[in-house]
Design an enzyme around this catalytic site. Sequence first.
Site, short mmCIF file in Angstrom:
data_model
loop_
_atom_site.label_atom_id
_atom_site.label_comp_id
_atom_site.label_asym_id
_atom_site.label_seq_id
_atom_site.Cartn_x
_atom_site.Cartn_y
_atom_site.Cartn_z
N CYS A 1 0.54 -1.54 -0.13
CA CYS A 1 0.11 0.48 0.02
C CYS A 1 0.76 0.92 -0.04
O CYS A 1 -0.02 2.61 -0.46
CB CYS A 1 -0.92 0.00 1.51
N HIS B 1 -3.51 6.99 3.62
CA HIS B 1 -4.11 5.92 2.39
C HIS B 1 -5.61 5.40 3.35
O HIS B 1 -6.39 5.17 4.24
CB HIS B 1 -3.15 4.46 3.56
N ASN C 1 -10.09 -0.54 -0.15
CA ASN C 1 -8.36 -0.65 -0.16
C ASN C 1 -7.82 -1.11 -1.76
O ASN C 1 -7.90 -2.30 -1.79
CB ASN C 1 -8.41 -1.24 1.06
O1 UT7 Z 1 -4.18 -1.80 3.54
C1 UT7 Z 1 -3.48 -1.87 4.24
C2 UT7 Z 1 -3.42 -2.11 6.03
N1 UT7 Z 1 -4.36 -2.64 5.45
C3 UT7 Z 1 -5.61 -2.10 7.16
O2 UT7 Z 1 -5.05 -1.29 7.41
C4 UT7 Z 1 -6.82 -3.40 7.85
C5 UT7 Z 1 -6.56 -2.81 8.86
N2 UT7 Z 1 -7.65 -3.56 10.01
C6 UT7 Z 1 -8.85 -3.48 9.64
O3 UT7 Z 1 -9.35 -2.84 8.95
C7 UT7 Z 1 -9.60 -4.37 11.14
O4 UT7 Z 1 -8.29 -5.34 11.89
C8 UT7 Z 1 -10.32 -5.12 9.62
C9 UT7 Z 1 -11.41 -4.20 9.13
C10 UT7 Z 1 -9.92 -6.06 8.90
C11 UT7 Z 1 -11.40 -5.86 11.39
O5 UT7 Z 1 -12.25 -5.22 11.68
P1 UT7 Z 1 -11.91 -5.30 13.44
O6 UT7 Z 1 -12.70 -4.50 14.39
O7 UT7 Z 1 -10.24 -5.16 13.75
O8 UT7 Z 1 -11.98 -6.85 13.70
P2 UT7 Z 1 -11.71 -8.56 14.32
O9 UT7 Z 1 -10.92 -8.99 13.27
O10 UT7 Z 1 -11.22 -7.75 15.59
O11 UT7 Z 1 -13.44 -9.34 13.89
C12 UT7 Z 1 -14.12 -9.07 14.71
C13 UT7 Z 1 -15.62 -10.00 14.75
C14 UT7 Z 1 -14.64 -11.44 14.41
O12 UT7 Z 1 -15.72 -12.45 15.13
P3 UT7 Z 1 -15.02 -12.48 16.62
O13 UT7 Z 1 -14.12 -13.83 16.78
O14 UT7 Z 1 -15.51 -11.56 18.14
O15 UT7 Z 1 -16.88 -14.11 17.01
C15 UT7 Z 1 -14.61 -12.07 13.33
O16 UT7 Z 1 -14.54 -13.12 12.52
O17 UT7 Z 1 -15.94 -9.89 13.42
C16 UT7 Z 1 -15.83 -10.74 12.44
N3 UT7 Z 1 -15.88 -10.44 10.90
C17 UT7 Z 1 -17.22 -10.04 10.68
N4 UT7 Z 1 -18.10 -10.78 10.49
C18 UT7 Z 1 -18.70 -10.30 9.72
C19 UT7 Z 1 -14.34 -10.23 10.14
N5 UT7 Z 1 -14.81 -10.30 9.21
C20 UT7 Z 1 -15.94 -9.95 9.26
C21 UT7 Z 1 -17.07 -9.50 8.26
N6 UT7 Z 1 -18.37 -10.15 8.66
N7 UT7 Z 1 -16.65 -9.04 7.18
#
Ligand code: UT7
Length: 326
Positions: free
Chosen positions: A114, A253, A283
């Site tokens: 990125c 970004h 993204n």
């Molecule tokens: O461009 C390069 C840089 N990339 C980034 O900057 C991305 C950085 N990370 C993020 O933007 C976020 O961490 C994400 C959007 C990827 C995820 O959001 P989060 O608030 O950190 O969620 P999480 O990974 O902690 O997951 C929370 C819950 C999980 O369920 P449990 O374990 O709490 O039951 C995931 O399984 O949300 C679940 N989950 C989803 N649920 C519905 C993860 N993806 C999804 C989804 N739909 N698409």
Amino acid sequence: MNPFSRILASGHAVPPRILTNADLEKIVDTSDSWIVERTGIRQRHIAEPGSALSDLAMDAAQQALDKAGISAEDVDLIIAGTVTADMKFPSLACLVQEKLGANNAAAFDLSAACSGFLYGLHIANSLMQTAGYKHVLVIAAEMLSSMINWQDRNTCVLFGDGAGAVVLGPADDNRGILSTYMKSDGRHHGLLYNPGGSQRPLTHELIDSNEATIHMEGREVFRHAVVSMTDALHEALKLAQIAPEALTLLIPHQANVRIIEAIGKRFKIAPEKVYVNVDRFGNTSAASIPIALDEALSTGHIQPGDVVGLVTFGAGLTWSSSIIRF
Ligand code: UT7
């Protein structure tokens, strides 16, 4: 401080096909409300399988050249930031060179995920000072849809395809690139990666198991993104001797609206001065900043004399920034 080079013009291109959150609800266990709440993304553009990223990149670059009134033959150097070039080699930059007819240029790709666009800007600005290049195309183009695991809801909802480009020329008085900064930390390469490469060449097993796709520890990447983008913006502001309140616009970004808001808050920059288009494009990796920059320029969000901050973060880990007076 007197700038050496400036952005003469920009362009961007995205594939016509739009994939909405409602479309994704039919593919994986997710919901529009989860995606919007956790990322701010509502839709993304996805290329048709078999289409060429070099066509999108060429379109963006040609727009930039046309707006600047520069002919392709006057381009001395083409740098393309990408991790999803048409083929393993030769470079995307060489393929775009041919499509543009930029026959007098040197051309190469750089891999910084990125951060590819801002790494490219840093290198272009430096080479213009040390190697005498006069007109440089900095392109960033990505087709991450080609390496998405469409069964992994943690990643497949996040990314989109697209390309952006700028053409650089000599600075004009005090208008131009005031600072550029880039940094990496390879100790955390395992937080965001695609393992398909020379150590693990593509085999049926690797492909069938969906291994050769994007793997990400989202929460950790999020944490690093906020810390690193804060560092990058501080450094670029310090180098340019510009206070955060002097920024007319910040273009971060476009990975996640919560990261964007966190950066704005840390620098006490009002939300209306922070550019956001992640809702429409998702993204797009390296292409995210030049797509947003081109939109901001063509819609009048940036006026002559404005001081704009650009800051990014990506796999590697890599992070980078720039302060530009337009
Ligand atoms: O461009 C390069 C840089 N990339 C980034 O900057 C991305 C950085 N990370 C993020 O933007 C976020 O961490 C994400 C959007 C990827 C995820 O959001 P989060 O608030 O950190 O969620 P999480 O990974 O902690 O997951 C929370 C819950 C999980 O369920 P449990 O374990 O709490 O039951 C995931 O399984 O949300 C679940 N989950 C989803 N649920 C519905 C993860 N993806 C999804 C989804 N739909 N698409």
